[in-house]
Design a protein around this motif. Structure first.
Motif, PDB file in Angstrom:
ATOM      1  N   VAL A 238     -32.677-103.435 -45.255  1.00  0.00           N
ATOM      2  CA  VAL A 238     -33.235-102.991 -43.982  1.00  0.00           C
ATOM      3  C   VAL A 238     -33.365-104.182 -43.052  1.00  0.00           C
ATOM      4  CG1 VAL A 238     -34.500-101.102 -45.084  1.00  0.00           C
ATOM      5  CG2 VAL A 238     -35.634-103.300 -44.718  1.00  0.00           C
ATOM      6  N   PRO A 239     -33.372-103.970 -41.743  1.00  0.00           N
ATOM      7  CA  PRO A 239     -33.540-105.089 -40.810  1.00  0.00           C
ATOM      8  C   PRO A 239     -34.835-105.841 -41.081  1.00  0.00           C
ATOM      9  CG  PRO A 239     -32.861-103.097 -39.657  1.00  0.00           C
ATOM     10  CD  PRO A 239     -33.179-102.678 -41.053  1.00  0.00           C
ATOM     11  N   THR A 249     -41.123 -99.682 -56.896  1.00  0.00           N
ATOM     12  CA  THR A 249     -42.568 -99.522 -56.781  1.00  0.00           C
ATOM     13  C   THR A 249     -42.882 -98.664 -55.550  1.00  0.00           C
ATOM     14  OG1 THR A 249     -42.744-101.493 -55.380  1.00  0.00           O
ATOM     15  CG2 THR A 249     -42.935-101.810 -57.775  1.00  0.00           C
ATOM     16  N   PRO A 250     -44.138 -98.200 -55.395  1.00  0.00           N
ATOM     17  CA  PRO A 250     -44.481 -97.480 -54.159  1.00  0.00           C
ATOM     18  C   PRO A 250     -44.179 -98.285 -52.903  1.00  0.00           C
ATOM     19  CG  PRO A 250     -46.177 -97.115 -55.808  1.00  0.00           C
ATOM     20  CD  PRO A 250     -45.229 -98.125 -56.394  1.00  0.00           C
ATOM     21  N   ALA A 251     -44.356 -99.607 -52.960  1.00  0.00           N
ATOM     22  CA  ALA A 251     -44.043-100.444 -51.795  1.00  0.00           C
ATOM     23  C   ALA A 251     -42.555-100.374 -51.477  1.00  0.00           C
ATOM     24  CB  ALA A 251     -44.461-101.891 -52.061  1.00  0.00           C
ATOM     25  N   ALA A 252     -41.711-100.436 -52.508  1.00  0.00           N
ATOM     26  CA  ALA A 252     -40.268-100.346 -52.290  1.00  0.00           C
ATOM     27  C   ALA A 252     -39.877 -98.968 -51.776  1.00  0.00           C
ATOM     28  CB  ALA A 252     -39.523-100.661 -53.593  1.00  0.00           C
ATOM     29  N   GLU A 253     -40.522 -97.937 -52.280  1.00  0.00           N
ATOM     30  CA  GLU A 253     -40.223 -96.575 -51.835  1.00  0.00           C
ATOM     31  C   GLU A 253     -40.564 -96.393 -50.362  1.00  0.00           C
ATOM     32  OE1 GLU A 253     -38.539 -94.515 -53.455  1.00  0.00           O
ATOM     33  OE2 GLU A 253     -39.041 -94.456 -55.588  1.00  0.00           O
ATOM     34  N   ARG A 254     -41.655 -97.025 -49.907  1.00  0.00           N
ATOM     35  CA  ARG A 254     -42.015 -96.924 -48.489  1.00  0.00           C
ATOM     36  C   ARG A 254     -40.970 -97.600 -47.609  1.00  0.00           C
ATOM     37  NH1 ARG A 254     -47.105 -98.226 -50.421  1.00  0.00           N
ATOM     38  NH2 ARG A 254     -46.981-100.340 -49.587  1.00  0.00           N
ATOM     39  N   VAL A 255     -40.482 -98.750 -48.045  1.00  0.00           N
ATOM     40  CA  VAL A 255     -39.447 -99.436 -47.274  1.00  0.00           C
ATOM     41  C   VAL A 255     -38.202 -98.565 -47.195  1.00  0.00           C
ATOM     42  CG1 VAL A 255     -37.931-101.450 -47.211  1.00  0.00           C
ATOM     43  CG2 VAL A 255     -40.333-101.729 -47.825  1.00  0.00           C
ATOM     44  N   LEU A 256     -37.826 -97.955 -48.308  1.00  0.00           N
ATOM     45  CA  LEU A 256     -36.647 -97.082 -48.322  1.00  0.00           C
ATOM     46  C   LEU A 256     -36.851 -95.879 -47.410  1.00  0.00           C
ATOM     47  CD1 LEU A 256     -35.703 -97.030 -52.115  1.00  0.00           C
ATOM     48  CD2 LEU A 256     -34.344 -98.002 -50.264  1.00  0.00           C
ATOM     49  N   ALA A 257     -38.032 -95.305 -47.431  1.00  0.00           N
ATOM     50  CA  ALA A 257     -38.299 -94.078 -46.660  1.00  0.00           C
ATOM     51  C   ALA A 257     -38.317 -94.340 -45.161  1.00  0.00           C
ATOM     52  CB  ALA A 257     -39.627 -93.469 -47.109  1.00  0.00           C
ATOM     53  N   THR A 258     -38.840 -95.493 -44.749  1.00  0.00           N
ATOM     54  CA  THR A 258     -38.984 -95.769 -43.324  1.00  0.00           C
ATOM     55  C   THR A 258     -37.823 -96.564 -42.745  1.00  0.00           C
ATOM     56  OG1 THR A 258     -40.190 -97.845 -43.678  1.00  0.00           O
ATOM     57  CG2 THR A 258     -41.491 -95.793 -43.603  1.00  0.00           C
ATOM     58  N   GLY A 259     -37.087 -97.272 -43.618  1.00  0.00           N
ATOM     59  CA  GLY A 259     -36.025 -98.139 -43.128  1.00  0.00           C
ATOM     60  C   GLY A 259     -36.555 -99.366 -42.414  1.00  0.00           C
ATOM     61  N   ARG A 260     -37.844 -99.671 -42.655  1.00  0.00           N
ATOM     62  CA  ARG A 260     -38.474-100.820 -42.012  1.00  0.00           C
ATOM     63  C   ARG A 260     -39.109-101.712 -43.080  1.00  0.00           C
ATOM     64  NH1 ARG A 260     -40.731 -96.625 -38.957  1.00  0.00           N
ATOM     65  NH2 ARG A 260     -42.764 -97.067 -39.917  1.00  0.00           N
ATOM     66  N   PRO A 261     -39.280-102.996 -42.784  1.00  0.00           N
ATOM     67  CA  PRO A 261     -39.926-103.907 -43.748  1.00  0.00           C
ATOM     68  C   PRO A 261     -41.434-103.681 -43.791  1.00  0.00           C
ATOM     69  CG  PRO A 261     -39.361-105.095 -41.745  1.00  0.00           C
ATOM     70  CD  PRO A 261     -38.781-103.710 -41.590  1.00  0.00           C
TER      71      PRO A 261
END
Length: 322
Positions: A238-239, A249-261
């Motif tokens: 992601v950018p 992890t849940p943190a990684a899943e959030r990054v994947l879901a939003t496409g944001r860091p």
């Protein structure tokens, strides 16, 4: 293997070095511990070297550079170091390596022509980490002594277009005559034996070593690695963040879901050493899905090397019967 396996390994008499990788590294067992930032310090590297393989100190962090000296209080065996060229192009790092008694350097993340000649002039052996045939050929032209060929299933920073070890390793081996260390997907005897068959003369293990007893990681992270299944890692691209393979992890899943860091790399110390799995992204290879327990480094090295040789011998016997 007994609890004092490290002491037993230190007491073993020298054995003939089995191949080019072992001879270049000066070790009995052609296994290398990956240079993981913040993790590849003196305690872990010394444990690997004392077991007969090659421990590596990372030089990206200040603690890693300090551990180049501290490791000599823990082992008199060969120890290597990593230089991430994108971060440390200054030739002064060579003086630091020589002063620390390092004999092997793994260069990565950059153009090997930047330092290879100067490292050789200082008497150091150079293996360069590559993730493509193009980069392997470029490194060979730069005059490196060997290659670490890393498949995309490995943890950490990756190219989004990288190939798996099963594809990349035999391709590079067919085009380059240099000795090869295989990385990505290696954790035990069967995976090491597979790498040898595909053209490697040694292996590098990162995820397996970070889930070892001597690893400095918090137990929360080690247990998360042990608890992961074969789908337990994801590629993040992601950018604002480098492309990398991390634990799901849940943190990684959030990054994947939003496409944001949603989390940054500045939280890695809290993740690694405080065990806060929400603080950052945990660089981890797909092979986490095959790691079932946290073990001493000496056991990991011994079982991997012994298992590899047993599997290759059995495969040879089967082939002879065809």
């Amino acid at each position: 293997m007994p609890a004092d396996a490290s002491a037993t390994a230190r007491a073993e008499p020298p054995a003939p070095l089995p191949n080019r990788v072992a001879r270049l590294l000066g070790v009995r067992i052609p296994i290398v511990q990956a240079p993981m930032t913040f993790i590849a310090g003196a305690t872990l590297a010394a444990a690997v070297s004392n077991a007969g393989a090659l421990g590596i100190i990372e030089t990206t962090s200040p603690q890693g550079r300090a551990d180049l000296k501290r490791v000599r209080d823990l082992t008199d065996r060969p120890v290597g170091a990593n230089v991430a060229l994108a971060m440390r192009k200054d030739p002064s790092v060579i003086d630091l390596l020589v002063e620390a008694g390092v004999s092997t350097v793994l260069t990565s993340a950059g153009d090997p022509t930047v330092l290879t000649g100067r490292l050789h002039d200082a008497g150091l052996t150079v293996f360069h980490v590559v993730g493509s045939l193009r980069n392997a050929l470029k490194a060979a032209d730069a005059g490196v002594d060997g290659l670490v060929v890393e498949g995309v299933e490995g943890g950490g920073f990756k190219s989004a277009r990288a190939a798996s070890t099963l594809v990349l390793l035999p391709l590079v081996a067919s085009r380059v005559s240099l000795p090869i260390i295989s990385a990505g997907g290696i954790c035990d005897g069967p995976s090491m034996a597979a790498a040898i068959v595909l053209g490697a003369e040694g292996v590098q293990m990162g995820t397996r070593m970070l889930a070892s007893r001597e690893s400095p990681l918090h137990d929360n992270v080690k247990n998360a690695v042990v608890g992961a299944d074969e789908t337990g890692t994801v590629m993040i691209s992601v950018p604002g963040l480098p492309t990398m393979r991390v634990l799901r992890t849940p943190a990684a899943e959030r990054v994947l879901a939003t496409g944001r860091p949603e989390v940054g790399l500045d939280g890695i110390p809290a993740l690694y050493f405080d065990g806060d799995l929400t603080a950052s992204l945990a660089n981890t290879g797909q092979v986490a899905g095959r790691i079932e327990r946290v073990e001493p480094v000496a056991d990991i090295v011994h079982e991997t090397w012994t298992g590899c040789r047993q599997i290759l011998a059995a495969a040879g016997a089967r082939a002879n019967g065809w």
